[in-house]
Design a protein around this motif. Structure first.
Motif, PDB file in Angstrom:
ATOM      1  N   ALA A 173       0.840  -1.199   0.000  1.00  0.00           N
ATOM      2  CA  ALA A 173       0.000   0.000   0.000  1.00  0.00           C
ATOM      3  C   ALA A 173       0.874   1.248   0.000  1.00  0.00           C
ATOM      4  O   ALA A 173       2.020   1.229   0.447  1.00  0.00           O
ATOM      5  CB  ALA A 173      -0.920  -0.005   1.217  1.00  0.00           C
ATOM      6  N   VAL A 174       0.305   2.345  -0.461  1.00  0.00           N
ATOM      7  CA  VAL A 174       0.982   3.644  -0.455  1.00  0.00           C
ATOM      8  C   VAL A 174       0.131   4.615   0.369  1.00  0.00           C
ATOM      9  O   VAL A 174      -1.052   4.820   0.068  1.00  0.00           O
ATOM     10  CB  VAL A 174       1.190   4.191  -1.874  1.00  0.00           C
ATOM     11  N   VAL A 175       0.745   5.195   1.391  1.00  0.00           N
ATOM     12  CA  VAL A 175       0.084   6.175   2.250  1.00  0.00           C
ATOM     13  C   VAL A 175       0.847   7.483   2.113  1.00  0.00           C
ATOM     14  O   VAL A 175       2.037   7.554   2.433  1.00  0.00           O
ATOM     15  CB  VAL A 175       0.054   5.726   3.717  1.00  0.00           C
ATOM     16  N   VAL A 176       0.175   8.518   1.632  1.00  0.00           N
ATOM     17  CA  VAL A 176       0.818   9.809   1.382  1.00  0.00           C
ATOM     18  C   VAL A 176       0.245  10.850   2.337  1.00  0.00           C
ATOM     19  O   VAL A 176      -0.975  11.028   2.417  1.00  0.00           O
ATOM     20  CB  VAL A 176       0.625  10.276  -0.075  1.00  0.00           C
ATOM     21  N   ASP A 177       1.141  11.538   3.023  1.00  0.00           N
ATOM     22  CA  ASP A 177       0.761  12.655   3.894  1.00  0.00           C
ATOM     23  C   ASP A 177       0.869  13.936   3.072  1.00  0.00           C
ATOM     24  O   ASP A 177       1.957  14.363   2.706  1.00  0.00           O
ATOM     25  CB  ASP A 177       1.700  12.694   5.103  1.00  0.00           C
ATOM     26  N   GLU A 178      -0.273  14.557   2.802  1.00  0.00           N
ATOM     27  CA  GLU A 178      -0.312  15.737   1.938  1.00  0.00           C
ATOM     28  C   GLU A 178      -0.355  17.046   2.731  1.00  0.00           C
ATOM     29  O   GLU A 178      -0.601  18.111   2.158  1.00  0.00           O
ATOM     30  CB  GLU A 178      -1.536  15.670   1.022  1.00  0.00           C
ATOM     31  N   THR A 179      -0.066  16.991   4.034  1.00  0.00           N
ATOM     32  CA  THR A 179      -0.231  18.169   4.887  1.00  0.00           C
ATOM     33  C   THR A 179       0.503  19.379   4.338  1.00  0.00           C
ATOM     34  O   THR A 179      -0.051  20.485   4.267  1.00  0.00           O
ATOM     35  CB  THR A 179       0.267  17.867   6.310  1.00  0.00           C
ATOM     36  N   ILE A 180       1.755  19.209   3.953  1.00  0.00           N
ATOM     37  CA  ILE A 180       2.568  20.354   3.536  1.00  0.00           C
ATOM     38  C   ILE A 180       2.187  20.823   2.132  1.00  0.00           C
ATOM     39  O   ILE A 180       2.078  22.022   1.869  1.00  0.00           O
ATOM     40  CB  ILE A 180       4.062  19.994   3.628  1.00  0.00           C
ATOM     41  N   GLY A 181       1.954  19.906   1.218  1.00  0.00           N
ATOM     42  CA  GLY A 181       1.567  20.306  -0.133  1.00  0.00           C
ATOM     43  C   GLY A 181       0.186  20.914  -0.172  1.00  0.00           C
ATOM     44  O   GLY A 181      -0.043  21.895  -0.887  1.00  0.00           O
ATOM     45  N   THR A 182      -0.726  20.360   0.600  1.00  0.00           N
ATOM     46  CA  THR A 182      -2.147  20.715   0.684  1.00  0.00           C
ATOM     47  C   THR A 182      -2.868  20.400  -0.622  1.00  0.00           C
ATOM     48  O   THR A 182      -2.327  20.602  -1.712  1.00  0.00           O
ATOM     49  CB  THR A 182      -2.417  22.190   1.041  1.00  0.00           C
ATOM     50  N   PHE A 183      -4.097  19.934  -0.479  1.00  0.00           N
ATOM     51  CA  PHE A 183      -4.852  19.522  -1.668  1.00  0.00           C
ATOM     52  C   PHE A 183      -5.338  20.699  -2.496  1.00  0.00           C
ATOM     53  O   PHE A 183      -5.921  20.506  -3.569  1.00  0.00           O
ATOM     54  CB  PHE A 183      -6.027  18.623  -1.276  1.00  0.00           C
ATOM     55  N   ALA A 184      -5.088  21.937  -2.057  1.00  0.00           N
ATOM     56  CA  ALA A 184      -5.364  23.105  -2.903  1.00  0.00           C
ATOM     57  C   ALA A 184      -4.233  23.339  -3.900  1.00  0.00           C
ATOM     58  O   ALA A 184      -4.422  24.053  -4.898  1.00  0.00           O
ATOM     59  CB  ALA A 184      -5.563  24.347  -2.047  1.00  0.00           C
ATOM     60  N   ASN A 185      -3.067  22.751  -3.637  1.00  0.00           N
ATOM     61  CA  ASN A 185      -1.915  22.906  -4.528  1.00  0.00           C
ATOM     62  C   ASN A 185      -1.600  21.646  -5.315  1.00  0.00           C
ATOM     63  O   ASN A 185      -1.187  21.726  -6.479  1.00  0.00           O
ATOM     64  CB  ASN A 185      -0.669  23.296  -3.722  1.00  0.00           C
ATOM     65  N   VAL A 186      -1.741  20.485  -4.677  1.00  0.00           N
ATOM     66  CA  VAL A 186      -1.336  19.228  -5.309  1.00  0.00           C
ATOM     67  C   VAL A 186      -2.449  18.199  -5.170  1.00  0.00           C
ATOM     68  O   VAL A 186      -3.281  18.268  -4.270  1.00  0.00           O
ATOM     69  CB  VAL A 186      -0.035  18.671  -4.686  1.00  0.00           C
ATOM     70  N   ASN A 187      -2.435  17.232  -6.073  1.00  0.00           N
ATOM     71  CA  ASN A 187      -3.367  16.113  -6.007  1.00  0.00           C
ATOM     72  C   ASN A 187      -2.581  14.818  -6.010  1.00  0.00           C
ATOM     73  O   ASN A 187      -2.037  14.414  -7.043  1.00  0.00           O
ATOM     74  CB  ASN A 187      -4.339  16.140  -7.189  1.00  0.00           C
ATOM     75  N   VAL A 188      -2.499  14.177  -4.858  1.00  0.00           N
ATOM     76  CA  VAL A 188      -1.708  12.948  -4.721  1.00  0.00           C
ATOM     77  C   VAL A 188      -2.581  11.709  -4.635  1.00  0.00           C
ATOM     78  O   VAL A 188      -2.053  10.586  -4.650  1.00  0.00           O
ATOM     79  CB  VAL A 188      -0.790  13.025  -3.479  1.00  0.00           C
TER      80      VAL A 188
END
Length: 598
Positions: free
Chosen positions: A378-393
């Protein structure tokens, strides 16, 4: 720019603040060394590291009444969570220490008709009681997992307990929990001065209650200020924002909302029910790991890919068979991982941040996804720093986690976390089944209300933060005192960031800087006229000697991954761009002159 004194909450005069002022380099060292001149000044701290005074007061009262002499207590939102803490301590503490543990549960006295209105709050507290020698082990659980009780929940339940409305519950309950609801508004003033009994608490010497007085107490203390019917709509709004389907400053409505709108996540069939809310970001990571252990092999180690946030690494190490660390998040790290996979090694999951903290390195999610599909992890990505307003992971991940405490809230006065299960992921159905069996909604209602309000303008705030961060980077990169500036736009891994960057997205509000000379770094930190303390993603600029705070006992280890012990991390806020640029120019001038504060 406000001036923050040592130990003051950030924001000032905020009872449930998330940060605390450490205004000089020396005060950060004193904090890490536990020196009295710093520790005795702290009014609060980051909630997973500093147990809030409201929580301390309630815990002390319970320990004194129900524990043996000198015992301590640690508070949790449910019986199941408290039992997990007790199990953690028993497996790590010496037998004579772990034998001191007991678990108690306080629940609403539903036999009293005056408490009917409070049932939808699910006001309950569980406590683990133990001898002082067990405290360091219990504190590890509290810090790593984020499972500890919210300060607002503790404050609310403490008042109920003092009024005789919460009682000791001796009946074991089924793990299945109904969703907890909560207040529409929380209007009464909060206070960390919880040592005094509530003025409105009504008890008598025999411990009984007068029904009329109790009814009046409930009405005055709770009834007029709280509307439980708004908590579920608030949770729904938060989940929809996280799913990328609700943008803009929308007022809540009690009316049922239509099906989820098209979202910015780029994943078909994503539903609101695929977003889970937690009391903090670390609790989202802990529960994602717990869920994967539950649906896959509990004998498989995990991968921490990239320089680790301290508690993410501890979760992977302590709550399962262990983990393998690839601390650079580089292509050579992926080469090594691929070689191990080809040789037969198998893993539970790969955990990474996007970008990483504090070097803002972005792992190659495209290649990671291909390896995961080929070798079944599995892949678990923490997007806290990028934020989903800037990036889509999300298209690259099975689970996406985030700390809502940060820029999603921005106001630095409430904790929260989230996890998204990717409906296109290999483990989606198994994870959903696990959640149906095991997920407990422990996100306290009052925290939900604060988070929903704070996050309404999240998308619009990001644009200002992005612009300010780039302007500050330009100032720092042009200064001869600076050795390195770390920011996704200027990173060697920028190509990996661009793969995930949204068309209108920027590069985020977090950057880090290293000076050629430590004296210059210290002088810059002392002089910078911003808030200075732990955390990130605040609406105001927040500066921290991050490595000193996060890795003080392992600075050489951090340096082995290219993380300089004198690195300064800057979380950029919403200030006027010209003003905040001037603040940084002034601090750089002070650094040139070597000005240090005592």
């Amino acid at each position: 720019m406000p001036s923050f004194v040592l130990g003051e909450s950030i924001p000032p005069d905020t009872a449930h603040a998330v940060s605390v002022s450490l205004p000089t380099w020396k005060s950060n060292v004193g904090y890490e060394e536990g020196e009295d001149w710093v520790m005795n000044r702290l009014t609060t701290g980051y909630p997973r590291f500093f147990i809030h005074r409201s929580i301390q007061a309630f815990a002390s009262e319970l320990a004194e009444k129900y524990g043996s002499s000198g015992y301590k207590a640690m508070l949790f939102p449910t019986r199941q969570v408290a039992e997990r803490c007790a199990t953690f301590v028993r497996t790590r503490a010496p037998p004579d220490v772990s034998s001191s543990l007991s678990v108690m549960h306080l629940t609403l006295d539903t036999t009293d008709p005056t408490t009917k209105a409070l049932e939808l709050f699910c006001p309950a507290i569980s406590a683990v009681l133990f001898s002082p020698e067990a405290f360091p082990f219990a504190k590890q659980y509290w810090q790593h997992t984020g499972d500890g009780v919210s300060s607002r929940r503790a404050e609310f339940c403490h008042d109920l307990y003092r009024a005789g409305i919460l009682r000791l519950d001796l009946e074991p309950k089924s793990p299945a929990q109904k969703p907890c609801r909560g207040p529409r508004r929380y209007q009464r003033p909060s206070s960390v001065d919880v040592g005094k009994p509530s003025d409105n608490a009504v008890t008598n010497g025999g411990g009984g209650r007068d029904t009329q007085e109790t009814s009046r107490f409930l009405e005055e203390r709770f009834g007029r200020n709280l509307d439980v019917s708004f908590v579920e709509p608030a949770k729904s709004a938060i989940r929809r924002r996280i799913a990328g389907a609700l943008r803009g400053n929308h007022e809540l409505s009690k009316s049922p909302q239509p099906e989820i709108e098209p979202n910015t996540r780029g994943v078909v069939n994503l539903r609101e029910e695929d977003v889970y809310l937690f009391p903090c970001g670390m609790n989202a990571i802990y529960n994602a790991h717990r869920a994967l252990l539950g649906v896959r092999s509990s004998n498989l180690k995990s991968i921490n890919f990239g320089f680790p946030y301290v508690d993410t690494l501890k979760i992977l190490e302590k709550f399962g068979p262990g983990c393998v660390l690839f601390g650079h998040a580089s292509e050579s790290d992926l080469d090594e991982l691929e070689s191990r996979l080809e040789a037969g090694d198998r893993f539970l999951a790969l955990f990474c941040e996007f970008p990483g903290n504090p070097l803002l390195t972005c792992p190659n999610l495209t290649r990671i996804r291909k390896l995961a599909d080929t070798y079944d992890f599995a892949v678990v990505v923490d997007e806290t720093i990028g934020t989903f307003a800037n990036v889509n992971v999300l298209p690259f991940a099975d689970v996406v986690v985030s700390s809502l405490t940060k820029i999603f809230s921005g106001d630095c006065n409430v904790m929260g976390g989230s996890a998204i299960f990717n409906p296109q992921g290999r483990y989606y159905n198994a994870l959903k089944d696990f959640a149906r069996r095991e997920f407990e909604d422990t996100y306290w209602a009052e925290d939900v209300i604060f988070m929903e309000r704070n996050s309404r303008d999240f998308a619009s705030r990001i644009d200002r933060v992005n612009a300010n961060a780039e302007a500050i980077c330009d100032v720092l990169r042009s200064n001869p005192l600076i050795k390195s500036v770390f920011y996704p736009k200027f990173s060697e891994s920028k190509e990996n960031y661009e793969v995930c960057r949204l068309p209108e997205g920027g590069y985020g509000g977090l950057l880090s800087v290293i000076f050629h000379d430590r004296t210059h770094a210290m002088a810059f930190y002392d002089a910078i006229e911003t808030a200075k303390g732990p955390s990130l993603g605040t609406n105001f600029t927040l500066t921290s000697p991050y490595v000193l705070l996060a890795h003080y006992q392992e600075l050489e280890w951090a340096a082995s991954f290219g993380v300089d012990p004198d690195l300064i991390r800057i979380s950029v806020g919403l200030e006027d761009t010209e003003h905040i640029v001037g603040v940084f120019r002034s601090a750089l001038k002070a650094a040139e002159n070597g000005l240090l504060r005592n």
